[in-house]
Design an enzyme around this catalytic site. Sequence first.
Site, PDB file in Angstrom:
ATOM      1  N   PRO A  35     -37.512  -1.769  10.966  1.00 39.21           N
ATOM      2  CA  PRO A  35     -38.607  -0.786  10.963  1.00 39.21           C
ATOM      3  C   PRO A  35     -39.573  -1.023  12.121  1.00 39.21           C
ATOM      4  CG  PRO A  35     -38.862  -2.383   9.159  1.00 39.21           C
ATOM      5  CD  PRO A  35     -37.561  -2.695   9.826  1.00 39.21           C
ATOM      6  N   ASP A  36     -40.233   0.051  12.586  1.00 45.59           N
ATOM      7  CA  ASP A  36     -41.291  -0.170  13.576  1.00 45.59           C
ATOM      8  C   ASP A  36     -42.571  -0.533  12.821  1.00 45.59           C
ATOM      9  OD1 ASP A  36     -42.361   2.194  12.635  1.00 45.59           O
ATOM     10  OD2 ASP A  36     -42.123   3.311  14.493  1.00 45.59           O
ATOM     11  N   PHE A  37     -43.704  -0.539  13.482  1.00 45.68           N
ATOM     12  CA  PHE A  37     -44.936  -0.985  12.828  1.00 45.68           C
ATOM     13  C   PHE A  37     -45.765   0.172  12.283  1.00 45.68           C
ATOM     14  CE2 PHE A  37     -43.568  -4.337  15.564  1.00 45.68           C
ATOM     15  CZ  PHE A  37     -43.730  -5.456  14.770  1.00 45.68           C
ATOM     16  N   ARG A  38     -45.921   1.228  13.094  1.00 46.21           N
ATOM     17  CA  ARG A  38     -46.953   2.219  12.781  1.00 46.21           C
ATOM     18  C   ARG A  38     -46.433   3.584  12.357  1.00 46.21           C
ATOM     19  NH1 ARG A  38     -48.498  -1.181  16.604  1.00 46.21           N
ATOM     20  NH2 ARG A  38     -50.369  -2.395  16.149  1.00 46.21           N
ATOM     21  N   ASN A 109     -41.084  -6.393  21.656  1.00 44.21           N
ATOM     22  CA  ASN A 109     -40.263  -6.693  20.484  1.00 44.21           C
ATOM     23  C   ASN A 109     -39.941  -8.178  20.367  1.00 44.21           C
ATOM     24  OD1 ASN A 109     -40.410  -4.007  20.102  1.00 44.21           O
ATOM     25  ND2 ASN A 109     -38.352  -3.548  20.827  1.00 44.21           N
ATOM     26  N   ILE A 110     -39.843  -8.581  19.103  1.00 40.58           N
ATOM     27  CA  ILE A 110     -39.586 -10.000  18.818  1.00 40.58           C
ATOM     28  C   ILE A 110     -38.160 -10.173  18.292  1.00 40.58           C
ATOM     29  CG2 ILE A 110     -41.998 -10.609  18.436  1.00 40.58           C
ATOM     30  CD1 ILE A 110     -41.668 -10.109  15.486  1.00 40.58           C
ATOM     31  N   ASP A 111     -37.350  -9.118  18.413  1.00 44.07           N
ATOM     32  CA  ASP A 111     -36.024  -9.165  17.791  1.00 44.07           C
ATOM     33  C   ASP A 111     -34.916  -9.676  18.708  1.00 44.07           C
ATOM     34  OD1 ASP A 111     -35.480  -6.927  19.479  1.00 44.07           O
ATOM     35  OD2 ASP A 111     -36.122  -5.531  17.928  1.00 44.07           O
ATOM     36  N   HIS A 128     -44.788 -10.348  23.487  1.00 40.08           N
ATOM     37  CA  HIS A 128     -45.324 -10.803  22.197  1.00 40.08           C
ATOM     38  C   HIS A 128     -44.489 -11.934  21.606  1.00 40.08           C
ATOM     39  CE1 HIS A 128     -47.549  -6.679  21.719  1.00 40.08           C
ATOM     40  NE2 HIS A 128     -48.014  -7.423  22.692  1.00 40.08           N
ATOM     41  N   CYS A 172     -44.306 -28.995   9.412  1.00 40.48           N
ATOM     42  CA  CYS A 172     -43.981 -29.921  10.496  1.00 40.48           C
ATOM     43  C   CYS A 172     -43.417 -31.244   9.950  1.00 40.48           C
ATOM     44  CB  CYS A 172     -45.244 -30.190  11.306  1.00 40.48           C
ATOM     45  SG  CYS A 172     -44.950 -31.225  12.725  1.00 40.48           S
ATOM     46  N   ASN A 243     -39.690   8.875  23.515  1.00 41.45           N
ATOM     47  CA  ASN A 243     -40.382   8.516  22.274  1.00 41.45           C
ATOM     48  C   ASN A 243     -40.387   9.727  21.354  1.00 41.45           C
ATOM     49  OD1 ASN A 243     -41.699   6.037  21.425  1.00 41.45           O
ATOM     50  ND2 ASN A 243     -43.517   7.265  21.077  1.00 41.45           N
ATOM     51  N   GLU A 245     -42.974  10.778  19.834  1.00 40.07           N
ATOM     52  CA  GLU A 245     -44.307  11.395  19.917  1.00 40.07           C
ATOM     53  C   GLU A 245     -44.877  11.087  21.299  1.00 40.07           C
ATOM     54  OE1 GLU A 245     -47.024   9.527  17.148  1.00 40.07           O
ATOM     55  OE2 GLU A 245     -46.550   7.524  17.880  1.00 40.07           O
ATOM     56  N   CYS A 263     -34.884   8.108  20.460  1.00 40.11           N
ATOM     57  CA  CYS A 263     -34.597   7.565  21.793  1.00 40.11           C
ATOM     58  C   CYS A 263     -33.112   7.238  21.988  1.00 40.11           C
ATOM     59  CB  CYS A 263     -35.508   6.393  22.140  1.00 40.11           C
ATOM     60  SG  CYS A 263     -35.438   5.035  21.014  1.00 40.11           S
TER      61      CYS A 263
HETATM   62  P1  OAD Z   1     -45.340   0.936  16.902  1.00 39.62           P
HETATM   63  O1  OAD Z   1     -44.772   0.957  15.534  1.00 39.62           O
HETATM   64  O2  OAD Z   1     -46.814   0.881  17.034  1.00 39.62           O
HETATM   65  O3  OAD Z   1     -44.833   2.223  17.698  1.00 39.62           O
HETATM   66  C1  OAD Z   1     -43.476   2.625  17.696  1.00 39.62           C
HETATM   67  C2  OAD Z   1     -43.367   3.963  18.410  1.00 39.62           C
HETATM   68  O4  OAD Z   1     -41.995   4.306  18.511  1.00 39.62           O
HETATM   69  C3  OAD Z   1     -44.076   5.093  17.688  1.00 39.62           C
HETATM   70  O5  OAD Z   1     -44.657   5.974  18.638  1.00 39.62           O
HETATM   71  C4  OAD Z   1     -42.919   5.796  16.944  1.00 39.62           C
HETATM   72  O6  OAD Z   1     -43.185   7.165  16.725  1.00 39.62           O
HETATM   73  C5  OAD Z   1     -41.793   5.604  17.947  1.00 39.62           C
HETATM   74  N1  OAD Z   1     -40.435   5.576  17.374  1.00 39.62           N
HETATM   75  C6  OAD Z   1     -40.001   4.926  16.258  1.00 39.62           C
HETATM   76  N2  OAD Z   1     -38.672   5.059  16.104  1.00 39.62           N
HETATM   77  C7  OAD Z   1     -38.243   5.844  17.151  1.00 39.62           C
HETATM   78  C8  OAD Z   1     -36.976   6.352  17.558  1.00 39.62           C
HETATM   79  N3  OAD Z   1     -35.857   6.082  16.892  1.00 39.62           N
HETATM   80  N4  OAD Z   1     -36.925   7.118  18.671  1.00 39.62           N
HETATM   81  C9  OAD Z   1     -38.050   7.398  19.386  1.00 39.62           C
HETATM   82  N5  OAD Z   1     -39.269   6.945  19.055  1.00 39.62           N
HETATM   83  C10 OAD Z   1     -39.372   6.168  17.953  1.00 39.62           C
HETATM   84  O7  OAD Z   1     -44.637  -0.267  17.671  1.00 39.62           O
HETATM   85  P2  OAD Z   1     -45.115  -0.990  19.015  1.00 39.62           P
HETATM   86  O8  OAD Z   1     -45.745  -0.038  19.952  1.00 39.62           O
HETATM   87  O9  OAD Z   1     -43.960  -1.784  19.501  1.00 39.62           O
HETATM   88  O10 OAD Z   1     -47.053  -6.979  17.461  1.00 39.62           O
HETATM   89  O11 OAD Z   1     -46.225  -1.989  18.437  1.00 39.62           O
HETATM   90  C11 OAD Z   1     -46.875  -2.882  19.289  1.00 39.62           C
HETATM   91  C12 OAD Z   1     -47.178  -4.186  18.587  1.00 39.62           C
HETATM   92  O12 OAD Z   1     -47.878  -3.928  17.372  1.00 39.62           O
HETATM   93  C13 OAD Z   1     -45.952  -4.938  18.154  1.00 39.62           C
HETATM   94  O13 OAD Z   1     -45.410  -5.738  19.177  1.00 39.62           O
HETATM   95  C14 OAD Z   1     -46.462  -5.776  16.994  1.00 39.62           C
HETATM   96  C15 OAD Z   1     -47.495  -4.878  16.371  1.00 39.62           C
HETATM   97  O14 OAD Z   1     -48.650  -5.505  15.940  1.00 39.62           O
HETATM   98  C16 OAD Z   1     -46.526  -8.209  17.206  1.00 39.62           C
HETATM   99  O15 OAD Z   1     -47.117  -9.096  17.571  1.00 39.62           O
HETATM  100  C17 OAD Z   1     -45.243  -8.461  16.517  1.00 39.62           C
END
Ligand code: OAD
Length: 332
Positions: A35-38, A109-111, A128, A172, A243, A245, A263
């Site tokens: 899953p993504d974050f937001r 990404n951390i994956d 990150h 530790c 993206n 959006e 994407c």
């Molecule tokens: P976000 O979850 O904030 O954003 C992901 C973006 O990708 C959003 O604009 C989604 O709409 C879009 N998206 C998701 N799936 C998609 C798909 N299949 N095709 C096209 N677009 C898609 O993730 P990041 O921007 O990576 O920090 O978040 C930044 C940081 O926030 C992360 O690195 C994390 C978190 O706090 C950490 O330290 C782990």
Amino acid sequence: MGLTMEEIAIGIKEKKYKNIAFMVGAGISTGAGIPDFRSPETGLYANLEKLNLPYPEAVFDIDYFKKHPEAFYTLADGLYPGKYSPTKFHKFIKKIQDAGLLKRVYTQNIDTLERLAGVDEKYMIEAHGSFAKNFCIECKHSMSVEEIKEAMWGEDFEKSDKKGKKVGIPRCKNKICKNKKQGGLVKPSIVFFGEQLPKSFFQALEDDLPDEVDLAIVAGTSLTVQPFASLPTMVNCPRILFNDERVGNIGRKRNDVVVIGDCDEKIEEFCKLIGWSLDEEEEEGSNETEETEEEGGGVEAAEEKVEEIAKELEKVELEGDKEDDKHDKKGS
Ligand code: OAD
């Protein structure tokens, strides 16, 4: 009139762009099942009720981690690398590398899926951090991925069914750890809110931007977390966004191209315009590109490769990452 997606594809085909930088986030890995974050319903931050967090981002907050490490480790239980394979988008990055056109991959990404797709470490800036290295937060003693897995899931972690079991918290084992009683908390070298980004991130900015990049490909990121979110504003070249959006200010400059949609689907369309295929079977019979796909795919191959990467990284000198620039990672 500004540029179009077709014109950028032709530019890649004709090797007009020789120094391509990717700036990517969690959206390029959702196709792998991470899953993504937001994203409002499916994103991690919308699904953390069981962790009883004061606010979603607390799961990556260093002060919160010190008091409630179980929150992060519950999340890590589901996210831990090894069971996910690279997406089409990751394969596209590898294609750009194989064509000799890659300058840098800036990833949030951390994956480690870029590495699993075969992208060379020398191009990678994991802004990150990642799960590959682990340190005690008190004495900085390192712990291997094997030890972390054992602490999280028990000795027989490879065989055991982890479902429903409470995850263990790695401590530790250094005999001279400052926390003599329990051993300090051990944390992967993921950059938490309140921590500094790796020195390599700032070094790469200095080396690459603004003039050493001739095409920026931004993908799968909401561009909300600084300083990463500012990267696309630091180039003087065409920018293309993949993206689902609109994000940041991409689309406002003359040479910006915005491609809205999934994407993985869009990158396949883009590849067709270049004359490339991301389909491995088609690829085998084709001599259109200089590609030498070597990744076998599949979960087992992915797991082995993660172990390899982790072992390699453990050998790397670690001190550089700790004493770095005074930049904290902040939400904006
Ligand atoms: P976000 O979850 O904030 O954003 C992901 C973006 O990708 C959003 O604009 C989604 O709409 C879009 N998206 C998701 N799936 C998609 C798909 N299949 N095709 C096209 N677009 C898609 O993730 P990041 O921007 O990576 O920090 O978040 C930044 C940081 O926030 C992360 O690195 C994390 C978190 O706090 C950490 O330290 C782990």
